[in-house]
Write a protein that holds these residues in place. Structure first.
Motif, PDB file in Angstrom:
ATOM      1  N   MET A  48     -49.409 -12.673  41.534  1.00 27.97           N
ATOM      2  CA  MET A  48     -49.543 -13.823  42.423  1.00 27.97           C
ATOM      3  C   MET A  48     -51.010 -14.094  42.755  1.00 27.97           C
ATOM      4  SD  MET A  48     -48.000 -14.273  46.286  1.00 27.97           S
ATOM      5  CE  MET A  48     -48.897 -12.849  46.942  1.00 27.97           C
ATOM      6  N   PHE A  49     -51.735 -13.044  43.175  1.00 28.51           N
ATOM      7  CA  PHE A  49     -53.141 -13.218  43.523  1.00 28.51           C
ATOM      8  C   PHE A  49     -53.987 -13.507  42.282  1.00 28.51           C
ATOM      9  CE2 PHE A  49     -51.682 -10.654  47.205  1.00 28.51           C
ATOM     10  CZ  PHE A  49     -52.040 -11.532  48.215  1.00 28.51           C
ATOM     11  N   ALA A  50     -53.611 -12.916  41.144  1.00 33.41           N
ATOM     12  CA  ALA A  50     -54.363 -13.164  39.905  1.00 33.41           C
ATOM     13  C   ALA A  50     -54.214 -14.616  39.465  1.00 33.41           C
ATOM     14  CB  ALA A  50     -53.890 -12.218  38.807  1.00 33.41           C
ATOM     15  N   GLN A  51     -52.996 -15.132  39.515  1.00 35.05           N
ATOM     16  CA  GLN A  51     -52.767 -16.518  39.121  1.00 35.05           C
ATOM     17  C   GLN A  51     -53.493 -17.470  40.077  1.00 35.05           C
ATOM     18  OE1 GLN A  51     -48.690 -17.902  39.249  1.00 35.05           O
ATOM     19  NE2 GLN A  51     -49.057 -19.374  37.599  1.00 35.05           N
ATOM     20  N   LEU A  52     -53.471 -17.143  41.367  1.00 33.93           N
ATOM     21  CA  LEU A  52     -54.171 -17.966  42.349  1.00 33.93           C
ATOM     22  C   LEU A  52     -55.684 -17.905  42.114  1.00 33.93           C
ATOM     23  CD1 LEU A  52     -53.994 -19.751  44.845  1.00 33.93           C
ATOM     24  CD2 LEU A  52     -53.858 -17.674  46.249  1.00 33.93           C
ATOM     25  N   GLY A  53     -56.191 -16.710  41.783  1.00 38.31           N
ATOM     26  CA  GLY A  53     -57.612 -16.568  41.490  1.00 38.31           C
ATOM     27  C   GLY A  53     -58.020 -17.352  40.249  1.00 38.31           C
ATOM     28  N   ASP A  54     -57.173 -17.326  39.223  1.00 38.10           N
ATOM     29  CA  ASP A  54     -57.449 -18.097  38.010  1.00 38.10           C
ATOM     30  C   ASP A  54     -57.467 -19.600  38.322  1.00 38.10           C
ATOM     31  OD1 ASP A  54     -57.557 -15.734  36.619  1.00 38.10           O
ATOM     32  OD2 ASP A  54     -55.540 -15.904  35.765  1.00 38.10           O
ATOM     33  N   PHE A  55     -56.579 -20.021  39.213  1.00 40.73           N
ATOM     34  CA  PHE A  55     -56.541 -21.430  39.617  1.00 40.73           C
ATOM     35  C   PHE A  55     -57.835 -21.813  40.329  1.00 40.73           C
ATOM     36  CE2 PHE A  55     -55.461 -24.633  42.890  1.00 40.73           C
ATOM     37  CZ  PHE A  55     -55.015 -25.661  42.071  1.00 40.73           C
ATOM     38  N   TYR A  56     -58.290 -20.988  41.261  1.00 38.73           N
ATOM     39  CA  TYR A  56     -59.570 -21.217  41.938  1.00 38.73           C
ATOM     40  C   TYR A  56     -60.705 -21.337  40.920  1.00 38.73           C
ATOM     41  CZ  TYR A  56     -58.976 -20.791  47.050  1.00 38.73           C
ATOM     42  OH  TYR A  56     -58.686 -21.021  48.374  1.00 38.73           O
ATOM     43  N   GLU A  57     -60.692 -20.441  39.919  1.00 38.53           N
ATOM     44  CA  GLU A  57     -61.758 -20.421  38.911  1.00 38.53           C
ATOM     45  C   GLU A  57     -61.765 -21.722  38.115  1.00 38.53           C
ATOM     46  OE1 GLU A  57     -64.804 -18.432  36.496  1.00 38.53           O
ATOM     47  OE2 GLU A  57     -64.005 -18.116  38.521  1.00 38.53           O
ATOM     48  N   ARG A  58     -60.596 -22.155  37.652  1.00 34.38           N
ATOM     49  CA  ARG A  58     -60.516 -23.365  36.828  1.00 34.38           C
ATOM     50  C   ARG A  58     -60.902 -24.619  37.621  1.00 34.38           C
ATOM     51  NH1 ARG A  58     -55.941 -20.695  34.774  1.00 34.38           N
ATOM     52  NH2 ARG A  58     -54.598 -21.805  36.244  1.00 34.38           N
ATOM     53  N   GLN A  59     -60.546 -24.619  38.907  1.00 36.14           N
ATOM     54  CA  GLN A  59     -60.820 -25.793  39.744  1.00 36.14           C
ATOM     55  C   GLN A  59     -62.240 -25.796  40.305  1.00 36.14           C
ATOM     56  OE1 GLN A  59     -57.799 -27.225  38.521  1.00 36.14           O
ATOM     57  NE2 GLN A  59     -58.250 -28.408  40.353  1.00 36.14           N
ATOM     58  N   GLY A  60     -62.962 -24.709  40.086  1.00 36.70           N
ATOM     59  CA  GLY A  60     -64.326 -24.638  40.598  1.00 36.70           C
ATOM     60  C   GLY A  60     -64.411 -24.405  42.093  1.00 36.70           C
ATOM     61  N   TYR A  61     -63.400 -23.742  42.664  1.00 36.38           N
ATOM     62  CA  TYR A  61     -63.356 -23.554  44.116  1.00 36.38           C
ATOM     63  C   TYR A  61     -64.096 -22.305  44.592  1.00 36.38           C
ATOM     64  CZ  TYR A  61     -59.756 -27.210  44.320  1.00 36.38           C
ATOM     65  OH  TYR A  61     -59.086 -28.396  44.245  1.00 36.38           O
ATOM     66  N   PHE A  62     -64.398 -21.388  43.669  1.00 35.57           N
ATOM     67  CA  PHE A  62     -65.169 -20.211  44.072  1.00 35.57           C
ATOM     68  C   PHE A  62     -66.611 -20.618  44.370  1.00 35.57           C
ATOM     69  CE2 PHE A  62     -61.976 -17.517  41.683  1.00 35.57           C
ATOM     70  CZ  PHE A  62     -61.526 -16.847  42.808  1.00 35.57           C
ATOM     71  N   GLY A  63     -67.246 -19.862  45.247  1.00 32.54           N
ATOM     72  CA  GLY A  63     -68.637 -20.131  45.570  1.00 32.54           C
ATOM     73  C   GLY A  63     -68.826 -21.266  46.548  1.00 32.54           C
ATOM     74  N   MET A  64     -67.721 -21.776  47.098  1.00 32.45           N
ATOM     75  CA  MET A  64     -67.792 -22.862  48.073  1.00 32.45           C
ATOM     76  C   MET A  64     -67.296 -22.358  49.421  1.00 32.45           C
ATOM     77  SD  MET A  64     -66.138 -25.849  45.653  1.00 32.45           S
ATOM     78  CE  MET A  64     -66.325 -27.146  46.866  1.00 32.45           C
ATOM     79  N   SER A  65     -67.805 -22.967  50.478  1.00 29.50           N
ATOM     80  CA  SER A  65     -67.356 -22.622  51.821  1.00 29.50           C
ATOM     81  C   SER A  65     -66.203 -23.555  52.198  1.00 29.50           C
ATOM     82  CB  SER A  65     -68.508 -22.774  52.827  1.00 29.50           C
ATOM     83  OG  SER A  65     -68.071 -22.482  54.134  1.00 29.50           O
ATOM     84  N   HIS A  66     -65.014 -22.979  52.388  1.00 31.92           N
ATOM     85  CA  HIS A  66     -63.823 -23.772  52.683  1.00 31.92           C
ATOM     86  C   HIS A  66     -63.364 -23.543  54.117  1.00 31.92           C
ATOM     87  CE1 HIS A  66     -63.393 -24.780  48.446  1.00 31.92           C
ATOM     88  NE2 HIS A  66     -63.394 -23.490  48.137  1.00 31.92           N
ATOM     89  N   SER A  67     -62.965 -24.595  54.780  1.00 36.98           N
ATOM     90  CA  SER A  67     -62.344 -24.452  56.097  1.00 36.98           C
ATOM     91  C   SER A  67     -60.949 -23.876  55.924  1.00 36.98           C
ATOM     92  CB  SER A  67     -62.254 -25.810  56.789  1.00 36.98           C
ATOM     93  OG  SER A  67     -61.327 -26.650  56.101  1.00 36.98           O
ATOM     94  N   ARG A  68     -60.356 -23.447  57.024  1.00 38.72           N
ATOM     95  CA  ARG A  68     -59.013 -22.891  56.938  1.00 38.72           C
ATOM     96  C   ARG A  68     -58.025 -23.962  56.478  1.00 38.72           C
ATOM     97  NH1 ARG A  68     -55.261 -20.937  61.631  1.00 38.72           N
ATOM     98  NH2 ARG A  68     -53.670 -19.860  60.430  1.00 38.72           N
ATOM     99  N   LEU A  69     -58.172 -25.168  56.978  1.00 35.74           N
ATOM    100  CA  LEU A  69     -57.276 -26.243  56.560  1.00 35.74           C
ATOM    101  C   LEU A  69     -57.446 -26.541  55.070  1.00 35.74           C
ATOM    102  CD1 LEU A  69     -55.173 -28.342  57.251  1.00 35.74           C
ATOM    103  CD2 LEU A  69     -57.016 -29.876  57.996  1.00 35.74           C
ATOM    104  N   ARG A  70     -58.691 -26.473  54.586  1.00 34.79           N
ATOM    105  CA  ARG A  70     -58.911 -26.702  53.156  1.00 34.79           C
ATOM    106  C   ARG A  70     -58.263 -25.600  52.329  1.00 34.79           C
ATOM    107  NH1 ARG A  70     -58.316 -29.406  49.115  1.00 34.79           N
ATOM    108  NH2 ARG A  70     -59.766 -29.145  47.364  1.00 34.79           N
ATOM    109  N   CYS A 116     -55.535 -24.172  53.067  1.00 29.37           N
ATOM    110  CA  CYS A 116     -54.123 -24.568  53.029  1.00 29.37           C
ATOM    111  C   CYS A 116     -53.889 -25.635  51.964  1.00 29.37           C
ATOM    112  CB  CYS A 116     -53.700 -25.117  54.398  1.00 29.37           C
ATOM    113  SG  CYS A 116     -53.615 -23.913  55.725  1.00 29.37           S
ATOM    114  N   GLU A 117     -54.767 -26.615  51.908  1.00 32.79           N
ATOM    115  CA  GLU A 117     -54.617 -27.693  50.942  1.00 32.79           C
ATOM    116  C   GLU A 117     -54.713 -27.172  49.512  1.00 32.79           C
ATOM    117  OE1 GLU A 117     -56.622 -31.166  53.794  1.00 32.79           O
ATOM    118  OE2 GLU A 117     -57.803 -30.169  52.224  1.00 32.79           O
ATOM    119  N   ILE A 118     -55.622 -26.236  49.273  1.00 32.57           N
ATOM    120  CA  ILE A 118     -55.777 -25.662  47.926  1.00 32.57           C
ATOM    121  C   ILE A 118     -54.521 -24.880  47.551  1.00 32.57           C
ATOM    122  CG2 ILE A 118     -57.061 -23.984  46.552  1.00 32.57           C
ATOM    123  CD1 ILE A 118     -59.573 -24.780  48.148  1.00 32.57           C
ATOM    124  N   LEU A 119     -53.990 -24.114  48.496  1.00 29.59           N
ATOM    125  CA  LEU A 119     -52.782 -23.341  48.211  1.00 29.59           C
ATOM    126  C   LEU A 119     -51.619 -24.273  47.899  1.00 29.59           C
ATOM    127  CD1 LEU A 119     -51.709 -20.478  48.014  1.00 29.59           C
ATOM    128  CD2 LEU A 119     -51.134 -20.571  50.439  1.00 29.59           C
TER     129      LEU A 119
END
Length: 576
Positions: free
Chosen positions: A434-456, A458-461
């Motif tokens: 579950m965490f690996a697939q979510l991490g791969d999704f973050y990687e593909r979407q370019g979401y790592f290395g960014m500062s996200h709010s808690r609400l954001r 939620c939106e990504i999940l």
């Protein structure tokens, strides 16, 4: 003669027990003829180096000392170099685990440093104070490596110190109101874990229990928020651990929390009974599992009965009064990717309050540091010497586990997505997957290395669920709303949330304390912490479920709001 002990901590909330203890020892055993004064300077690695440098310079020390660890050594090295340029006549001494095990090499590469204090430093520092105060010679001080002209000299090791001789170093707590107090009741470790520096010191010593009780009473009288024991295996002596646990339970002030690192498989019936009687939140336990692979456990010389550990963790969890923090280490010998996945899933299934996924660090002085080539361990050259690759894990494997680590921190250890994670777990066969697939999704979407709010977050999940688990979208939308209000009375609602004006009359009647409570409507019932099922089906009659979040009554372990389902009717009837 002014000697300055300097600590550069990882965070402001941390305190440096080492420099406090050295200062207290030197002050307590100072003789009338001794001509020295000891002072302390504390900073963090987040301070600008020039700010620290100017602070040290303005204190005008005659001798400058640094406490060195993997998290501050680069900062300390820079400070040493710059301070020496300004004050070349001031001797500079260092101590701590980052310099104790390769002292000669450190002196050769740092010409500005006068000497290294090795291992336990209390008596060594006292004798250094007396030396600079005008007596004796460096050659007579055991436990140092120092520069004598062009030569580097060593005086050998020092005999272990009687812990009862160490004075209490926290006589004044004015500076510690918002900080963690570190405390030790023992030194040494009976075990031989090959990745750990504690295994180097087999000379296990305990502070007298009556002395410990008096000092813990001081903390409780001052209502210190948290006391963190740094004993490597606190419960290696059952009698010692039991006496201290019984004391803090009996003297509980309702405020102070105590943190202990333990071996869960060593806990007996008497200790478990004592722990079960604690006030919720009085104690938290850190339990090092590291791996569930028998070959790995044997290879790292670790002593652990995994079955007993699991039984103990589950029993403590069932009592519901103690925060448990379990540790895993990626990169150990004989642990390949698939093996680590199994270790992760086994430990995650125990549902600790926090699961720390760490990576092997080749600490100077440890067995694995000396035998790294035998295991094909490649690590960073500089601190914290973290693993990059082993004979069992490729760098690609490490990178994927790194992504899992970040997702684990954000969505599990933060406690901000507790219910949603329980729902999402039902969609996959493996928590790691579950965490690996979510991490791969973050990687593909370019979401790592960014500062996200808690609400954001939620939106990504929700984006992730809509892409891969569309059938769970409706319940995940509601679980995310539940989690948002579970933690805090969120000021910003997600776009998919219903308009709260629809139940505003009920809110006015039930939320009398303003921001201290919140009423929310759901189509699903979400589980209580004690209920093993994840989520019930919607009510057959499709009647809404109203939940009251009370922020004045938080869970003492995870600080979530108290939750109560209420039944509301048009006739203004309210039923809990």
């Amino acid at each position: 003669m002014k000697l300055l002990l300097t600590a550069v901590n990882a965070k402001y909330i941390h305190s440096n027990l080492a420099v406090y203890s050295l200062a207290a020892y030197a002050r307590t055993y100072k003789c009338r003829e001794d001509r020295y004064e000891v002072s302390l300077a504390e900073y963090t690695i987040n301070h600008h180096p020039d700010q620290i440098l100017s602070g040290l310079y303005q204190k005008r020390p005659d001798v400058l000392c640094f406490s060195c660890y993997i998290w501050n050594i680069r900062c300390v090295e820079g400070l040493i170099e710059e301070f020496h340029k300004l004050c070349p006549h001031v001797p500079i001494w260092v101590g701590g685990p980052e310099v104790s095990y390769e002292a000669e090499a450190f002196l050769e590469s740092h010409p500005a440093v006068t000497g290294v204090m090795i291992g336990e430093g209390e008596e060594t520092f006292l004798e250094l104070c007396r030396y600079y105060g005008g007596g004796g010679g460096l050659f007579a001080i055991a436990g140092i490596v120092y520069r004598d002209g062009s030569r580097i000299c060593s005086t050998g090791t020092r005999q272990p110190l009687d812990m009862n001789k160490i004075p209490f170093c926290y006589q004044s707590t004015e500076d510690f109101k918002n900080r963690i107090i570190y405390y030790e009741s023992s030194r040494g470790c009976p075990f031989s874990c090959s990745y750990c520096l504690s295994s180097v010191d087999k000379r296990l010593r305990f502070r007298d229990v009556d002395l410990v009780k008096r000092e813990l009473a001081f903390f409780m009288d001052k209502q210190v928020p948290q006391v963190k024991f740094v004993d490597r295996t606190f419960n290696c002596s059952r009698a010692h651990a039991l006496a201290i646990w019984r004391f803090i339970r009996e003297q509980d002030n309702g405020v102070t929390n105590f943190h202990f690192e333990i071996s869960a498989d060593l806990l007996g019936e008497e200790e478990l009974t004592e722990l079960a009687a604690m006030r919720p939140g009085l104690v938290q336990l850190e339990i090092g599992v590291q791996s569930t692979n028998p070959a790995t456990i044997a290879e790292i010389h670790r002593t652990m009965e995994l079955g007993r550990l699991k039984e103990t963790v589950l029993r403590i969890r069932a009592a519901g009064n103690i925060h448990q923090h379990l540790d895993l280490i990626a990169g150990l010998p004989w642990e390949d990717y698939d093996s680590f996945v199994r270790s992760f899933d086994e430990v995650y299934a125990l549902k600790p309050n926090q699961l720390q996924l760490g990576f092997l660090k080749l600490l100077k002085g440890s067995y694995l540091h000396e035998h790294a080539k035998e295991y094909g361990v490649i690590s960073h050259t500089g601190p914290p010497y973290e693993v990059l690759q082993t004979d069992w894990l490729s760098y690609d494997d490490i990178l994927r586990i790194k992504r899992v680590e970040e997702m684990l921190e954000v969505y599990y250890n933060s406690g901000q997505f507790e219910v949603t994670m329980k729902v999402l777990e039902c969609c996959l066969h493996s928590a790691f997957a579950m965490f690996a697939q979510l991490g791969d999704f973050y990687e593909r979407q370019g979401y790592f290395g960014m500062s996200h709010s808690r609400l954001r977050r939620c939106e990504i999940l929700l984006e992730f669920v809509e892409k891969y688990y569309r059938e769970a979208t409706d319940v995940i939308k509601e679980s995310l709303i539940f989690d948002l209000y579970y933690r805090e009375n969120a000021k910003t609602r997600p776009a998919w949330a219903a308009n709260p004006a629809e139940w505003k009359p009920f809110t006015r009647r039930l939320c009398k304390c303003g921001s201290q409570s919140h009423l929310e409507r759901f189509s699903y019932r979400f589980p209580d912490k004690s209920v093993p099922t994840i989520v019930s089906l919607p009510r057959a009659e499709r009647q809404p479920v109203y939940v009251l979040f009370d922020y004045a009554r938080r869970d003492p372990l995870d600080h979530q709001a108290h939750v109560q389902e209420v039944e509301l009717s048009v006739g203004n009837q309210v039923h809990a």
